[in-house]
Write a protein that holds these residues in place. Structure first.
Motif, PDB file in Angstrom:
ATOM      1  N   ASP A  20       0.899  -1.123   0.006  1.00  0.00           N
ATOM      2  CA  ASP A  20      -0.046  -0.015  -0.183  1.00  0.00           C
ATOM      3  C   ASP A  20       0.903   1.317  -0.003  1.00  0.00           C
ATOM      4  O   ASP A  20       0.353   2.309  -0.720  1.00  0.00           O
ATOM      5  N   ALA A  21       1.945   1.246   0.810  1.00  0.00           N
ATOM      6  CA  ALA A  21       2.910   2.381   0.934  1.00  0.00           C
ATOM      7  C   ALA A  21       3.723   2.487  -0.631  1.00  0.00           C
ATOM      8  O   ALA A  21       3.588   3.682  -1.092  1.00  0.00           O
ATOM      9  N   ASN A  23       2.354   1.685  -3.530  1.00  0.00           N
ATOM     10  CA  ASN A  23       1.442   2.273  -4.433  1.00  0.00           C
ATOM     11  C   ASN A  23       1.174   3.710  -4.286  1.00  0.00           C
ATOM     12  O   ASN A  23       0.963   4.408  -5.133  1.00  0.00           O
ATOM     13  N   LYS A  24       1.167   4.179  -2.898  1.00  0.00           N
ATOM     14  CA  LYS A  24       0.848   5.591  -2.407  1.00  0.00           C
ATOM     15  C   LYS A  24       2.117   6.467  -2.898  1.00  0.00           C
ATOM     16  O   LYS A  24       1.805   7.510  -3.555  1.00  0.00           O
ATOM     17  N   VAL A  25       3.279   5.992  -3.003  1.00  0.00           N
ATOM     18  CA  VAL A  25       4.557   6.719  -3.192  1.00  0.00           C
ATOM     19  C   VAL A  25       4.745   6.735  -4.531  1.00  0.00           C
ATOM     20  O   VAL A  25       5.044   7.738  -5.427  1.00  0.00           O
ATOM     21  N   GLY A  27       2.964   4.686  -7.218  1.00  0.00           N
ATOM     22  CA  GLY A  27       1.866   4.542  -8.052  1.00  0.00           C
ATOM     23  C   GLY A  27       1.778   3.074  -8.806  1.00  0.00           C
ATOM     24  O   GLY A  27       0.849   2.750  -9.470  1.00  0.00           O
ATOM     25  N   LYS A  47      -2.786  -5.810  -4.960  1.00  0.00           N
ATOM     26  CA  LYS A  47      -2.015  -4.728  -4.999  1.00  0.00           C
ATOM     27  C   LYS A  47      -1.219  -4.151  -6.259  1.00  0.00           C
ATOM     28  O   LYS A  47      -0.535  -3.413  -6.535  1.00  0.00           O
ATOM     29  N   ASP A 279      -0.315   6.679  10.235  1.00  0.00           N
ATOM     30  CA  ASP A 279      -0.717   5.631   8.968  1.00  0.00           C
ATOM     31  C   ASP A 279       0.182   5.666   7.830  1.00  0.00           C
ATOM     32  O   ASP A 279      -0.012   4.651   6.989  1.00  0.00           O
ATOM     33  N   ASP A 280       1.309   6.723   7.717  1.00  0.00           N
ATOM     34  CA  ASP A 280       2.146   6.906   6.812  1.00  0.00           C
ATOM     35  C   ASP A 280       3.466   6.242   7.141  1.00  0.00           C
ATOM     36  O   ASP A 280       4.572   6.606   6.571  1.00  0.00           O
ATOM     37  N   VAL A 283       5.009   4.699   4.254  1.00  0.00           N
ATOM     38  CA  VAL A 283       5.243   5.567   3.298  1.00  0.00           C
ATOM     39  C   VAL A 283       6.678   6.373   3.441  1.00  0.00           C
ATOM     40  O   VAL A 283       7.572   6.536   2.483  1.00  0.00           O
TER      41      VAL A 283
END
Length: 326
Positions: A20-21, A23-25, A27, A47, A279-280, A283
């Protein structure tokens, strides 16, 4: 900024969070490897991972991958780190990065000699709050640091077959949760401890169920740690000096620290430091890892992991606790 392709080894719960991290950073995620094809394909679909491998060695050999992320049980970290470094890949390994200091020293030297970044997934090394805490201490806000206290207690289900209690998988409180406490303690000591006093309660499988640990360095600063796998404790750290103390709750992913300034024995004032989002946490790990690679250095994070690894070896030696692979 350069785009970095990550290859993930393992699909357990922490790998889900890291995905998830990523993908957040970034993409996207380039690849994931797991011997269980069903779990692998489910993870990749959920994912949005572009490539799958049932053989981690094949993924490590993929020339398109820049960074190998290792989220396997502890005992597999060392061989995968070596394979990845030998393939010219940067490596981000979950804690404990290796199961002993001998393994750590070998992979640290390999990374240095090959000009590669090797980083351990201890969230507290990457939470933004800690820069503010260190800045306050460096500016003299707490005076001279004398004492660090830190706890970590989990309540794992009683199951001698679980990996947490499995000696062959480097189980026990010290390697599973103690890395966080040890890294916290070492971060606020001026030098590596040279005195270790400790006592332990062993689980029936021979791993450490709980322990008390006192460390002292040449400056006579002390750290006191309490660890347990069968008794829940608050994740709480305290740094105490001659002018005040700092209390940090949930310190592995902390976002605030309470500062108490003690002008004398009778009066005090308080302040609150705040930074980041719990939560990050992962990240921040991804961002730091990619920043380290771009900069060509890791801001001293691997040296902290080195010190933690050697402290934990000293603790285990004091207990007389050996793993089969030591």
């Amino acid at each position: 900024m350069k785009k970095y392709n990550w290859g993930m080894i393992g699909t357990g719960w922490i790998a889900h969070e890291m995905a998830d991290a990523l993908n957040k950073v970034n993409g996207e995620i380039y690849g994931v490897a797991d011997v269980n094809a069903e779990m692998l394909n489910k993870f990749a679909a959920e994912k949005h991972v572009q490539h799958t491998y049932t053989d981690a060695d094949a993924m490590i050999a993929d020339p398109n991958i820049d960074i190998i992320y290792i989220a396997t049980p502890h005992t597999y970290h060392y061989p995968y780190i070596k394979k990845a470094l030998n393939a010219g890949k940067h490596v981000f390994a979950e804690k404990a990065i290796t199961v002993n200091a001998k393994q750590f020293d070998e992979v640290q030297k390999m990374a240095h000699d090959k000009g590669l970044i090797l980083t351990e997934g201890l969230t507290l090394m990457h939470m933004p709050l800690y820069q503010k805490v260190h800045d306050l201490i460096a500016a003299g806000g707490l005076g001279d640091i004398h004492l660090v206290q830190v706890n970590f207690g989990s309540l794992k289900d009683y199951d001698p077959k679980n990996r947490f209690f499995n000696k062959a998988l480097a189980g026990g409180a010290l390697l599973d949760i103690g890395g966080y406490a040890t890294a916290f303690a070492r971060s606020f000591l001026a030098s590596q401890p040279n005195v270790t006093l400790t006592t332990v309660k062993f689980f029936e499988t021979g791993v450490d169920e709980q322990s008390g640990i006192i460390l002292k360095n040449p400056q006579e600063q002390m750290a006191v740690m309490a660890l347990s796998l069968r008794a829940k404790q608050p994740k709480r750290g305290v740094i105490a000096g001659t002018k005040g103390y700092i209390e940090i709750d949930n310190y592995p992913r902390a976002t605030e620290a309470k500062v108490t300034y003690t002008a004398d024995a009778h009066e005090s004032t308080t302040a609150l430091l705040q930074a980041g989002n719990a939560d990050d946490a992962l990240v921040y790990e991804v961002q730091d890892m990619q920043r380290y690679i771009a900069a060509g250095h890791d801001d001293g994070q691997l040296q902290l992991s080195h010190d933690v690894s050697h402290i934990m070896d000293n603790v285990r030696n004091a207990w007389g606790m050996k793993f089969p692979f030591d």
